[in-house]
Enzyme design. Structure first.
Site, mmCIF file in Angstrom:
data_model
loop_
_atom_site.group_PDB
_atom_site.id
_atom_site.type_symbol
_atom_site.label_atom_id
_atom_site.label_comp_id
_atom_site.label_asym_id
_atom_site.label_seq_id
_atom_site.Cartn_x
_atom_site.Cartn_y
_atom_site.Cartn_z
ATOM 1 N N GLN A 77 -5.249 -0.762 -0.943
ATOM 2 C CA GLN A 77 -4.275 -1.695 -0.359
ATOM 3 C C GLN A 77 -3.340 -2.257 -1.450
ATOM 4 O O GLN A 77 -3.105 -1.564 -2.426
ATOM 5 C CB GLN A 77 -4.968 -2.828 0.415
ATOM 6 C CG GLN A 77 -5.624 -2.374 1.701
ATOM 7 C CD GLN A 77 -7.022 -1.874 1.501
ATOM 8 O OE1 GLN A 77 -7.797 -2.425 0.741
ATOM 9 N NE2 GLN A 77 -7.371 -0.818 2.191
ATOM 10 N N GLY A 83 -6.289 5.372 2.085
ATOM 11 C CA GLY A 83 -6.372 6.837 2.039
ATOM 12 C C GLY A 83 -5.678 7.342 0.801
ATOM 13 O O GLY A 83 -4.647 6.810 0.409
ATOM 14 N N HIS A 84 -6.286 8.303 0.125
ATOM 15 C CA HIS A 84 -5.605 8.940 -0.976
ATOM 16 C C HIS A 84 -6.029 10.397 -1.026
ATOM 17 O O HIS A 84 -7.108 10.747 -0.576
ATOM 18 C CB HIS A 84 -5.878 8.228 -2.310
ATOM 19 C CG HIS A 84 -7.335 8.065 -2.612
ATOM 20 N ND1 HIS A 84 -8.083 7.018 -2.117
ATOM 21 C CD2 HIS A 84 -8.187 8.825 -3.332
ATOM 22 C CE1 HIS A 84 -9.330 7.153 -2.532
ATOM 23 N NE2 HIS A 84 -9.426 8.232 -3.268
ATOM 24 N N LYS A 104 -1.085 5.261 -5.689
ATOM 25 C CA LYS A 104 -1.995 4.813 -6.763
ATOM 26 C C LYS A 104 -2.866 5.954 -7.277
ATOM 27 O O LYS A 104 -3.297 5.963 -8.414
ATOM 28 C CB LYS A 104 -2.887 3.664 -6.248
ATOM 29 C CG LYS A 104 -2.108 2.406 -5.912
ATOM 30 C CD LYS A 104 -2.996 1.307 -5.388
ATOM 31 C CE LYS A 104 -3.371 1.412 -3.933
ATOM 32 N NZ LYS A 104 -2.307 1.262 -2.967
ATOM 33 N N GLY A 105 -3.118 6.941 -6.394
ATOM 34 C CA GLY A 105 -4.026 8.038 -6.726
ATOM 35 C C GLY A 105 -3.597 8.809 -7.955
ATOM 36 O O GLY A 105 -4.427 9.247 -8.753
ATOM 37 N N THR A 140 -1.231 8.268 5.724
ATOM 38 C CA THR A 140 -2.320 9.227 5.457
ATOM 39 C C THR A 140 -3.481 8.949 6.413
ATOM 40 O O THR A 140 -4.156 9.869 6.863
ATOM 41 C CB THR A 140 -2.904 9.033 4.029
ATOM 42 O OG1 THR A 140 -1.939 8.437 3.199
ATOM 43 C CG2 THR A 140 -3.394 10.310 3.436
ATOM 44 N N THR A 141 -3.708 7.668 6.692
ATOM 45 C CA THR A 141 -4.864 7.297 7.495
ATOM 46 C C THR A 141 -4.550 7.342 8.984
ATOM 47 O O THR A 141 -5.310 7.885 9.770
ATOM 48 C CB THR A 141 -5.346 5.885 7.074
ATOM 49 O OG1 THR A 141 -5.705 5.947 5.705
ATOM 50 C CG2 THR A 141 -6.545 5.430 7.877
ATOM 51 N N THR A 142 -3.412 6.785 9.373
ATOM 52 C CA THR A 142 -3.116 6.657 10.816
ATOM 53 C C THR A 142 -2.008 7.594 11.292
ATOM 54 O O THR A 142 -1.766 7.686 12.484
ATOM 55 C CB THR A 142 -2.674 5.219 11.135
ATOM 56 O OG1 THR A 142 -1.522 4.934 10.349
ATOM 57 C CG2 THR A 142 -3.777 4.217 10.853
ATOM 58 N N GLY A 201 0.833 -1.205 0.000
ATOM 59 C CA GLY A 201 0.000 0.000 0.000
ATOM 60 C C GLY A 201 0.867 1.255 0.000
ATOM 61 O O GLY A 201 2.104 1.182 0.064
ATOM 62 N N ASP A 202 0.202 2.400 -0.133
ATOM 63 C CA ASP A 202 0.871 3.708 -0.102
ATOM 64 C C ASP A 202 1.880 3.880 -1.240
ATOM 65 O O ASP A 202 2.872 4.580 -1.089
ATOM 66 C CB ASP A 202 1.576 3.937 1.249
ATOM 67 C CG ASP A 202 0.656 3.623 2.401
ATOM 68 O OD1 ASP A 202 -0.472 4.136 2.383
ATOM 69 O OD2 ASP A 202 1.046 2.862 3.304
ATOM 70 N N ARG A 206 0.956 7.006 11.191
ATOM 71 C CA ARG A 206 2.068 6.214 11.729
ATOM 72 C C ARG A 206 3.301 6.363 10.836
ATOM 73 O O ARG A 206 3.185 6.380 9.615
ATOM 74 C CB ARG A 206 1.689 4.721 11.758
ATOM 75 C CG ARG A 206 0.760 4.367 12.873
ATOM 76 C CD ARG A 206 0.518 2.865 12.905
ATOM 77 N NE ARG A 206 -0.287 2.431 11.774
ATOM 78 C CZ ARG A 206 -0.642 1.172 11.557
ATOM 79 N NH1 ARG A 206 -0.232 0.213 12.370
ATOM 80 N NH2 ARG A 206 -1.392 0.832 10.530
ATOM 81 N N PRO A 207 4.505 6.448 11.463
ATOM 82 C CA PRO A 207 5.711 6.445 10.614
ATOM 83 C C PRO A 207 5.825 5.106 9.917
ATOM 84 O O PRO A 207 5.592 4.062 10.523
ATOM 85 C CB PRO A 207 6.869 6.628 11.614
ATOM 86 C CG PRO A 207 6.316 6.427 12.956
ATOM 87 C CD PRO A 207 4.819 6.511 12.896
ATOM 88 N N ASN A 262 -9.552 2.085 5.748
ATOM 89 C CA ASN A 262 -8.144 1.772 6.059
ATOM 90 C C ASN A 262 -7.249 2.358 4.960
ATOM 91 O O ASN A 262 -6.063 2.553 5.163
ATOM 92 C CB ASN A 262 -7.914 0.257 6.201
ATOM 93 C CG ASN A 262 -8.553 -0.567 5.084
ATOM 94 O OD1 ASN A 262 -9.277 -0.038 4.250
ATOM 95 N ND2 ASN A 262 -8.300 -1.861 5.088
HETATM 96 P P1 IMP Z 1 -6.644 -3.500 8.466
HETATM 97 O O1 IMP Z 1 -6.880 -3.443 7.011
HETATM 98 O O2 IMP Z 1 -7.008 -2.244 9.207
HETATM 99 O O3 IMP Z 1 -7.236 -4.726 9.106
HETATM 100 O O4 IMP Z 1 -5.049 -3.635 8.699
HETATM 101 C C1 IMP Z 1 -4.337 -4.790 8.297
HETATM 102 C C2 IMP Z 1 -2.965 -4.394 7.753
HETATM 103 O O5 IMP Z 1 -3.121 -3.793 6.474
HETATM 104 C C3 IMP Z 1 -2.222 -3.369 8.599
HETATM 105 O O6 IMP Z 1 -0.839 -3.642 8.531
HETATM 106 C C4 IMP Z 1 -2.546 -2.061 7.923
HETATM 107 O O7 IMP Z 1 -1.574 -1.066 8.182
HETATM 108 C C5 IMP Z 1 -2.503 -2.497 6.475
HETATM 109 N N1 IMP Z 1 -3.305 -1.659 5.567
HETATM 110 C C6 IMP Z 1 -4.625 -1.724 5.352
HETATM 111 N N2 IMP Z 1 -5.002 -0.827 4.427
HETATM 112 C C7 IMP Z 1 -3.893 -0.206 4.020
HETATM 113 C C8 IMP Z 1 -3.626 0.805 3.032
HETATM 114 O O8 IMP Z 1 -4.504 1.295 2.312
HETATM 115 N N3 IMP Z 1 -2.310 1.193 2.918
HETATM 116 C C9 IMP Z 1 -1.317 0.635 3.661
HETATM 117 N N4 IMP Z 1 -1.515 -0.309 4.571
HETATM 118 C C10 IMP Z 1 -2.793 -0.738 4.751
#
Ligand code: IMP
Length: 450
Positions: A228, A42-43, A18-19, A317-319, A14-15, A321-322, A40
């Site tokens: 994802q 984000g774009h 893609k946007g 973008t969503t959390t 992910g990340d 988190r580093p 979960n």
């Molecule tokens: P969940 O999708 O919230 O259950 O998280 C499961 C795993 O997928 C975690 O490691 C999340 O950080 C990761 N994850 C889920 N969606 C994304 C995304 O769009 N980008 C990056 N990581 C994601």
């Protein structure tokens, strides 16, 4: 059958950005569809200079001629959805009410799903590091046949209450056993609240199949904006450190209600370096001063991973988190090519990789792995938490490069950057058609000859 579907998928964790390519592809699309996951993902889209962070509505909404669909494979947090719709309307994006369609089959995320997400993570010896948005528990209810769909919200409240009652029985028992009285769900009040939310969204909730049939019959372009990525796929990723849907191409077609025969092209998106949030294997990860919760340890000496993270602004973008950062991993791309049938690659952050090279004095590309005593060029299936992580075999380039968005042709790239692209193409077996050279949507080199 007409073949006019373009699918855009992430090739790593992910990340990947893609946007950017999704916006470009959506410019001449009739339908733009989101197929998997929920908020979960984000774009950020840019509309007339305003940047809009979206988690659910397809980025194609900025094309005033596109119909944007949230497919049956998506799970929806309704508060998030409503605030995105409001943001889009306030920004002046035209005809949202006419152009946004939500499949009545998409499932709803309830507050109890978020509580369960936290509880399950806390109970695990090796937490997944989920986004805690209730995504997994909502899909679990869907699989358990106790999920609530968008259509259900429009039922009379007593009927909706009955369905919620059934869904929450085991969850409430679990909350009770864990002294989580605050989380215990009440079917009556949830039915009332969610029926009202459903009513607010009623104008968007629909049967999407006639819209799709029509577009295919008229040979209109359809774009699927993948969320994802390959290594987060429930079946094909780093199980159990994965999300709970199938972001590979076959999963997105299912989640978007699209026939595979109508597929035209698959674009895989990656970054020139790699990153991951959450836990799980990451063969090319670089050492960094972040703790087990993903927090940056202040005053620590910057390590290679910190330098990559800072130059690439790698914070979720969503959390927020580093992110964990590492070198480009081609064996994963090679596997993604076959699992998702990728035709072309879009490699973002080529400018950032050049900066990383200038700062560190070198750039590495993982072209194969040493795994269980053998050299392999694919991602092995049998990796798990306690298992062996493949050891990357690198090609090293000395130095870096300076490029900016004024660079529009492949031929203008510095030789070292071209060498990097050639190594990736050879090791992954996928032609690199698009190269990201900066943050804006048109900071992109398109190789028309490919
Ligand atoms: P969940 O999708 O919230 O259950 O998280 C499961 C795993 O997928 C975690 O490691 C999340 O950080 C990761 N994850 C889920 N969606 C994304 C995304 O769009 N980008 C990056 N990581 C994601």
């Amino acid at each position: 059958m007409n073949k006019n579907i373009t699918v855009i998928v992430g090739t790593k964790w992910g990340d990947e950005g893609k946007g950017k390519i999704a916006s470009r592809e959506a410019e001449n699309a009739k339908l733009v569809i989101r197929a998997t996951g929920g908020n979960n993902a984000g774009h950020t889209i840019i509309y007339k200079g305003t940047s809009l962070p979206l988690h659910l509505v397809p980025g194609g909404i900025s094309n005033p001629n596109a119909i944007c669909i949230i497919g049956p494979g998506v799970v929806l947090d309704l508060e998030v959805l409503l605030s995105e719709i409001e943001l889009l309307k306030n920004t002046g994006i035209p005809n949202i009410d006419e152009r946004l369609k939500i499949s009545g089959r998409a499932h709803v995320i309830f507050p109890y799903h978020k509580e369960l997400d936290i509880l399950y993570e806390n109970m695990k010896k090796h937490p997944v590091g989920t986004t805690k948005r209730g995504i997994g528990p909502s899909y679990a209810d869907k699989n358990n046949r106790t999920g609530i769909r968008m259509y259900d919200l429009l039922l009379p409240t007593d009927k909706l209450k009955e369905k919620i009652e059934e869904a929450i029985k085991p969850h409430n028992q679990l909350f009770k056993a864990n002294n989580m009285e605050y989380a215990i769900a009440d079917a009556k009040s949830l039915a009332k609240e969610y029926h009202l939310l459903g009513k607010k969204l009623e104008k968007y909730i629909t049967d999407i199949s006639p819209i799709i049939l029509d577009a295919i019959d008229n040979n209109e372009k359809i774009v699927v904006e993948g969320a994802q990525a390959f290594r987060l796929d429930l079946d094909h990723g780093d199980y159990p450190m994965v999300t709970s849907s199938n972001p590979v191409v076959s999963g997105t077609l299912c989640g978007a209600a699209l026939p595979p025969q109508a597929l035209n092209v698959v674009i895989g998106v990656d970054k020139a370096y790699n990153s991951r949030v959450g836990n799980g294997p990451f063969p090319t990860e670089l050492p960094a001063s972040i703790d087990e919760n993903g927090n940056v340890i202040k005053d620590a000496v910057p390590l290679e991973g910190d330098i990559v993270r800072d130059l690439g602004h790698e914070y979720g973008t969503t959390t927020k988190r580093p992110r964990r950062c590492g070198w480009m991993d081609c064996p994963i791309l090679h596997s993604a090519k076959y699992t998702s049938g990728i035709d072309y690659l879009c490699l973002n952050h080529l400018d950032t990789l050049g900066q990383i090279g200038l700062k560190l004095g070198y750039i590495k590309v993982c072209t194969s792995y040493k795994y269980k005593g053998k050299v392999i060029n694919y991602y092995p299936d049998d990796i798990n938490l306690s298992g062996e992580i493949p050891e990357p075999i690198y090609e090293t380039l000395q130095g870096g490069w300076e490029i900016d968005s004024s660079c529009k042709n492949y031929s203008e790239l510095p030789d070292l950057a071209k060498k990097f692209v050639e190594i990736v193409e050879k090791a992954s077996g996928i032609p690199v058609k698009y190269l990201g050279t900066g943050p804006a949507n048109d900071d992109l080199i398109v190789r028309e000859d490919i």
